[in-house]
Design a protein around this motif. Structure first.
Motif, mmCIF file in Angstrom:
data_model
loop_
_atom_site.group_PDB
_atom_site.id
_atom_site.type_symbol
_atom_site.label_atom_id
_atom_site.label_comp_id
_atom_site.label_asym_id
_atom_site.label_seq_id
_atom_site.Cartn_x
_atom_site.Cartn_y
_atom_site.Cartn_z
ATOM 1 N N UNK A 100 0.836 -1.202 0.000
ATOM 2 C CA UNK A 100 0.000 0.000 0.000
ATOM 3 C C UNK A 100 0.876 1.260 0.000
ATOM 4 N N UNK A 101 1.884 1.262 0.855
ATOM 5 C CA UNK A 101 2.785 2.416 0.918
ATOM 6 C C UNK A 101 3.462 2.648 -0.428
ATOM 7 N N UNK A 102 3.850 1.581 -1.089
ATOM 8 C CA UNK A 102 4.532 1.728 -2.367
ATOM 9 C C UNK A 102 3.586 2.238 -3.454
ATOM 10 N N UNK A 162 -10.134 -15.555 9.582
ATOM 11 C CA UNK A 162 -10.371 -15.564 8.128
ATOM 12 C C UNK A 162 -10.300 -14.156 7.537
ATOM 13 N N UNK A 163 -10.546 -13.169 8.367
ATOM 14 C CA UNK A 163 -10.558 -11.783 7.872
ATOM 15 C C UNK A 163 -9.223 -11.416 7.231
ATOM 16 N N UNK A 164 -8.148 -12.112 7.667
ATOM 17 C CA UNK A 164 -6.828 -11.827 7.098
ATOM 18 C C UNK A 164 -6.822 -12.061 5.587
ATOM 19 N N UNK A 175 -7.691 -7.027 -1.578
ATOM 20 C CA UNK A 175 -7.160 -5.667 -1.458
ATOM 21 C C UNK A 175 -5.864 -5.526 -2.258
ATOM 22 N N UNK A 176 -5.022 -6.569 -2.220
ATOM 23 C CA UNK A 176 -3.781 -6.517 -3.004
ATOM 24 C C UNK A 176 -4.056 -6.599 -4.498
ATOM 25 N N UNK A 201 -3.819 -3.493 -9.499
ATOM 26 C CA UNK A 201 -4.458 -2.982 -10.717
ATOM 27 C C UNK A 201 -4.562 -1.467 -10.694
ATOM 28 N N UNK A 202 -4.116 -0.875 -9.628
ATOM 29 C CA UNK A 202 -4.275 0.569 -9.446
ATOM 30 C C UNK A 202 -3.327 1.315 -10.373
#
Lengths: 465, 223
Positions: free
Chosen positions: B35-37, B189-191, B197-198, B203-204
């Motif tokens: 995310x930071x990158x 499981x939330x992990x 998200x990745x 794709x961002x």
């Protein structure tokens, strides 16, 4: 501020460069060629593209031990094969006097064979390569600096980066080595990047260094950067597109330099071209890339034409906007006013070879200087006669001439003449200039007025107009 | 504290809860670095270095309490500075890469040892009591720094080191955030949500935050 966020959609950032342009367009195989300079040379040469000649390569310590140093020429460049960002390159310009084992660098310092051996060991060991893998060192021909670029460059040699996409050149930048960059044409190291109008090859805006500071003048000088016409422009674009066809890099950063003797020479293929080119051009790549996407271009020349048509031509307005000067041609329509209120419209020749503006006698009369001319002609103004007079004597001689502003001694190809000077106003390209004009008979010449350097300070001249 | 039955099962099988928790935290730290990158443009030394330092910080805290992070940061900075200075001195010797890095490691190791002894003698027992394994990790990090310095120059390497420190600190605070630990133990499981998200991050194509700065002039001036 609103523009600030709107404009983001026109730019290509790292994320979109990698995902949209490099990934789908640059295959692993093509990238492998681009990252290997010796292999690139081979492939490009085979495709008929002029490249700096490979002198020798050293790929192992054994090669290094057996290397015949005598076969090196007086000037050359030593490079790491997988180097990047201009690191690890040594360029020598000649042999050190009286030393058979040493050459001279641009800053005058000597490099001995021993120094080279050390440096090559570092290269072989991978100290300058991407991800530090063992590397090969090679010697290549040193390109010679074009005279035109000399005042713009600190040591080193400038090169031209062209982004080619889908066989169309979409953006270009001239990179000038500076003192900060240590003579390297790499923006990351402090070189200057200059935007180029694709249609004409004329420079526009410029930035310096990693921080992309916008500059107008060559660092440490008063030389303006914009308005420089790069020679061989079309050839350079054609080379860039041809290199794309040969290398198979769909999204290519092509680096081309101009050698004094050989003309355009292809330097390097870049599979991951940097994005500062957008800042140098003050223009976004994204818009341009999107306009070119999907075009079916078969012929190289057609690709170049498309690029020139789509992404050029606005240079005049841009240059005017940046330099605050108007771009004019060699001949311009002007409106003149003199003593009487009469406005006379004529065609003027723009003459940077002349210092002063000068007008024809008849035109001067038309502008209300009949009396001035009459009075002046009644005097003996032959140069041979005047040249022995003191300034005072001359002043008293002309005291009686009406509306005379000054007199001028003009040395021209016709010999030396003494001329009366009057004040006129000129409106050229919507700008008003108050000019001192010398009066001389121009009846045998095509234009009744020439505008000289003294009155051209606010203009840039495009000789193609 | 109520935990998910799966976690209870793991613990019942003899896997310490601490290990389960840290393994589940790893995807979160990795996602944070991605995310930071991609969004901020903060690069650091890849994904390995900031995550290993995050966990080194955590391990230091384990033994000596909250002070651990303070010492951790001090040691990180010392490693980088000593490494930089040593490389500067070695430059004149013109050594090949691995022997050179080995010498730098030796100097850094001795320096850290000296700092520990000095700390002990000045009654800073916390410093001397830092567990050895995270300490070794910190020392080894100097290689990443030297490699970056070679490839990208001292200034860039220094910026990357600071970025690594910042990301590791953020990672450390997230991982040691108690509410998150409780949440993960309750809903392990939330992990897995980090995967979609990745994919989104991968794709961002928008500009990174740092690029708004890099392109500020052109963003202002373009029509």
């Amino acid at each position: 501020m609103l523009n600030f966020f709107k404009n983001r959609k026109k730019l290509v950032g790292m994320n979109s460069r990698n995902l949209r342009y490099i990934r789908p367009n640059n295959s692993k195989k093509a990238i492998r060629i681009a990252d290997d300079k010796i292999l690139s040379k081979k492939v490009l040469k085979k495709g008929g593209i002029p490249i700096p000649r490979l002198i020798a390569k050293i790929s192992s310590h054994e090669d290094l031990d057996n290397f015949d140093w005598a076969k090196l020429p007086n000037s050359f460049a030593l490079k790491p094969n997988r180097g990047f960002g201009g690191e690890g390159i040594i360029v020598v310009y000649g042999r050190k006097k009286g030393r058979p084992d040493a050459w001279v660098k641009a800053d005058g310092s000597a490099v001995t064979i021993e120094d080279f051996k050390n440096h090559i060991q570092n290269i072989l060991d991978g100290n300058f390569s991407l991800s530090s893998v063992p590397d090969t060192a090679f010697f290549e021909e040193r390109l010679k600096l074009l005279k035109l670029f000399k005042p713009y460059t600190f040591k080193g040699i400038p090169d031209i980066r062209v982004i080619v996409y889908n066989k169309v050149p979409v953006m270009a930048m001239l990179r000038l080595p500076t003192k900060e960059s240590g003579g390297k044409a790499n923006l990351q190291q402090g070189a200057v990047g200059v935007g180029i109008d694709l249609a004409t090859g004329v420079t526009t805006t410029a930035v310096q260094g990693k921080k992309s500071r916008i500059i107008e003048y060559v660092p440490n000088s008063r030389l303006g950067i914009s308005g420089l016409a790069i020679p061989y422009w079309r050839e350079i674009l054609e080379l860039a597109v041809k290199a794309q066809e040969i290398s198979g890099l769909g999204f290519l950063g092509a680096d081309v330099a101009i050698d004094k003797e050989r003309g355009p020479v292809f330097l390097e293929l870049n599979a991951r071209p940097g994005l500062s080119i957008q800042v140098a051009n003050l223009s976004g790549l994204k818009e341009r890339l999107e306009r070119v996407t999907g075009l079916k271009i078969k012929k190289l020349k057609r690709g170049v034409n498309v690029g020139m048509d789509l992404f050029g031509g606005e240079v005049e307005e841009e240059v005017e906007e940046i330099s605050g000067r108007r771009v004019i041609g060699v001949v311009e329509k002007v409106k003149l006013t003199g003593r009487n209120a009469k406005e006379v419209e004529v065609e003027a020749k723009i003459d940077t070879g002349a210092e002063f503006t000068s007008i024809d006698i008849d035109l001067a009369k038309n502008l209300g200087f009949e009396k001035t001319i009459e009075a002046y002609e009644s005097l003996d103004t032959d140069w041979d006669n005047l040249k022995n007079m003191t300034l005072k004597e001359r002043e008293s001689l002309f005291k009686e001439v009406p509306y005379l502003l000054d007199t001028a001694i003009i040395h021209s190809s016709h010999g030396t003449t003494y001329r009366p000077v009057v004040r006129i106003s000129i409106v050229m390209d919507k700008k008003l200039i108050t000019a001192k004009a010398t009066i001389i008979s121009r009846s045998h010449l095509k234009y009744p007025i020439i505008i000289g350097r003294k009155n051209l300070g606010r203009f840039l001249i495009d000789v193609n107009n | 504290m109520h935990t998910h039955y799966l976690i209870d099962y793991f613990v019942f099988q003899g896997v310490p809860q601490e290990s389960v928790l840290l393994i589940l935290m790893l995807p979160i730290v990795a996602t944070l670095i991605a995310f930071f990158r991609q969004i901020f443009g903060i690069k650091a030394f890849g994904i390995y270095t900031p995550s290993i330092i995050t966990f080194a910080f955590l391990a230091m805290e384990g033994e000596v309490g909250f002070k651990g992070i303070k010492y951790g940061v001090a040691i990180f900075i010392s490693v980088i500075l000593v490494g930089m200075a040593t490389r500067y001195v070695l430059k004149k010797l013109r050594l090949l890469y691995l022997p050179r890095v080995a010498i730098i490691l030796i100097v850094v190791a001795f320096s850290i040892l000296a700092i520990l002894v000095l700390g002990g003698s000045m009654q800073r027992t916390g410093l001397a009591a830092i567990p050895i394994f995270p300490l070794l990790i910190m020392i080894i990090i100097v290689e990443k720094f030297i490699a970056a310095q070679l490839e990208k120059g001292t200034k860039t390497a220094f910026i990357l080191a600071i970025e690594t420190l910042v990301i590791s600190l953020v990672g450390y605070f997230i991982v040691s955030w108690e509410i998150l630990s409780i949440f993960i133990l309750k809903y392990p499981w939330a992990v897995l949500l980090t995967i979609p998200f990745n994919i989104f991050l991968g794709k961002w194509t928008g500009l990174r935050l740092s690029e708004y700065w890099r392109f500020r002039e052109i963003l202002k001036k373009m029509q």
